[in-house]
Motif scaffolding. Structure first.
Motif, PDB file in Angstrom:
ATOM      1  N   GLN A  90       0.823  -1.215   0.000  1.00 51.21           N
ATOM      2  CA  GLN A  90       0.000   0.000   0.000  1.00 51.21           C
ATOM      3  C   GLN A  90       0.852   1.257   0.000  1.00 51.21           C
ATOM      4  O   GLN A  90       0.353   2.338   0.286  1.00 51.21           O
TER       5      GLN A  90
ATOM      6  N   HIS B  18      -7.044  -1.328  -5.476  1.00 52.34           N
ATOM      7  CA  HIS B  18      -5.996  -0.360  -5.151  1.00 52.34           C
ATOM      8  C   HIS B  18      -4.747  -0.604  -5.991  1.00 52.34           C
ATOM      9  O   HIS B  18      -4.155   0.321  -6.535  1.00 52.34           O
ATOM     10  N   SER B  24      -6.360   5.597  -4.173  1.00 54.83           N
ATOM     11  CA  SER B  24      -5.142   5.565  -3.358  1.00 54.83           C
ATOM     12  C   SER B  24      -5.472   4.949  -2.009  1.00 54.83           C
ATOM     13  O   SER B  24      -6.637   4.875  -1.615  1.00 54.83           O
ATOM     14  N   TRP B  25      -4.445   4.511  -1.315  1.00 53.69           N
ATOM     15  CA  TRP B  25      -4.702   3.902  -0.006  1.00 53.69           C
ATOM     16  C   TRP B  25      -5.216   4.947   0.981  1.00 53.69           C
ATOM     17  O   TRP B  25      -5.999   4.635   1.861  1.00 53.69           O
ATOM     18  N   TRP B  28      -8.856   5.199   0.456  1.00 56.23           N
ATOM     19  CA  TRP B  28      -9.525   4.034   1.032  1.00 56.23           C
ATOM     20  C   TRP B  28      -9.636   4.175   2.559  1.00 56.23           C
ATOM     21  O   TRP B  28     -10.696   3.965   3.128  1.00 56.23           O
TER      22      TRP B  28
END
Lengths: 212, 102
Positions: A90, B18, B24-25, B28
């Motif tokens: 991420q 994602h 984008s994280w 989220w």
């Protein structure tokens, strides 16, 4: 009889509403070419079997035994951890916070449940619960006590609130009496909870008791 | 870890979308946090066991925000799956086509 009172109608009982919602969304996204079923399977496989607190225990035990690695870890944990093959997906940064005689560190995510997945796997239910998320900040000493962790009055507790960009991993203190231990044996003293900061690393004596 | 298979599916969907760059994280995490706050405000004691329900609701929200799906389509597809189950003899694989609305 598995199909109980429905055996007179030849049908299959639909699953729960939650399951149907996931099926609906997933089948639509697959149809639109936005996700591939094999990508989903590989993600699930990774998180169910490949990542977990063993990765974190490896990082901690290496930091205890390899001063150069520890230095690198404190400077840039994301990179140091990646050098062991544990890479985030991420784009988050990992920060390692070290416990000392005076300072104990505790990790929380007050808003949701950001967690250092690459080194700890997925968080336990209590980490995601509202009581932990608020009390880790308002009364960390009581939280530690519930986990059976008693700290000396002198030690300060520092709570780290994770975000989508920044995740924290606690580097526990190396237990006394482990001076000649190998990195592999040391790993067994490092629990997930110790790396969240709600517990300490196990002592050699505790490990023997656990093994019985 | 996951208590039921749908939790794993919902989890993986978010990561896959994602990774494809659809959000984008940070985006989220914002939607998920908001969903958790809403659930708490609505009386959920939020003890960690309802986490993936919040996760799924946030996934539905962000999918609509990003125009990956919409509410009509989701509801239609859900009834189609329900019909597919009801039209399929027990023990046979469930195909979506068994729920097509003719």
């Amino acid at each position: 009889m598995p199909h109980g009172h429905h055996h007179d109608h030849d049908h299959t009982e639909p699953p729960s509403d939650l399951e149907l919602r996931v099926k609906a969304l997933e089948s639509l996204l697959v149809e639109k070419g936005l996700v591939k079923p094999e990508t989903l399977n590989s993600i699930i496989e990774t998180y169910e079997h490949k990542v977990g607190p063993r990765n974190g225990a490896h990082v901690v035990a290496k930091a205890w035994t390899d001063p150069e690695f520890k230095q690198a870890l404190m400077n840039d944990a994301t990179e140091a951890v990646a050098s062991l093959g544990y890479c985030g997906r991420q784009g988050e940064h990992l920060v390692v916070v070290e416990n000392t005689n005076d300072t104990h560190n505790l990790v929380v995510c007050t808003l949701c449940s950001c967690y250092p997945w690459t080194v700890l796997g997925l968080p336990p239910a209590w980490y995601k619960s509202a009581p932990y998320r608020s009390r880790a900040v308002s009364d960390p000493r009581a939280v530690l006590k519930e986990f059976g962790t008693e700290l000396g009055e002198k030690s300060t507790i520092r709570t780290w609130d994770s975000t989508s960009e920044m995740r924290y991993l606690v580097l526990p203190q190396r237990p006394a009496g482990t001076e000649n231990w190998s990195e592999q044996d040391l790993q067994k003293l490092v629990s997930r909870n110790a790396m969240i900061g709600v517990e300490l690393a196990r002592s050699p004596k505790q490990k023997d008791e656990d093994g019985k | 870890m996951f208590n039921e298979p749908w939790e794993a599916q919902a989890f993986a969907l978010v990561l896959a979308l994602h990774e494809k760059g659809l959000f984008s994280w940070q985006e989220w995490a914002a939607v998920l946090s908001e969903q958790i706050a809403l659930a708490q405000a609505g009386g959920d004691p939020d003890r960690g066991n309802t986490y993936y329900q919040h996760w799924l609701a946030a996934l539905e929200t962000i999918s609509q925000q990003k125009n990956l799906s919409n509410e009509d389509e989701l509801l239609r597809r859900k009834s189609q799956w329900t019909a597919a189950y009801l039209n399929t003899p027990h023990g046979e694989p469930i195909e979506l086509s068994a729920g097509e609305i003719s």
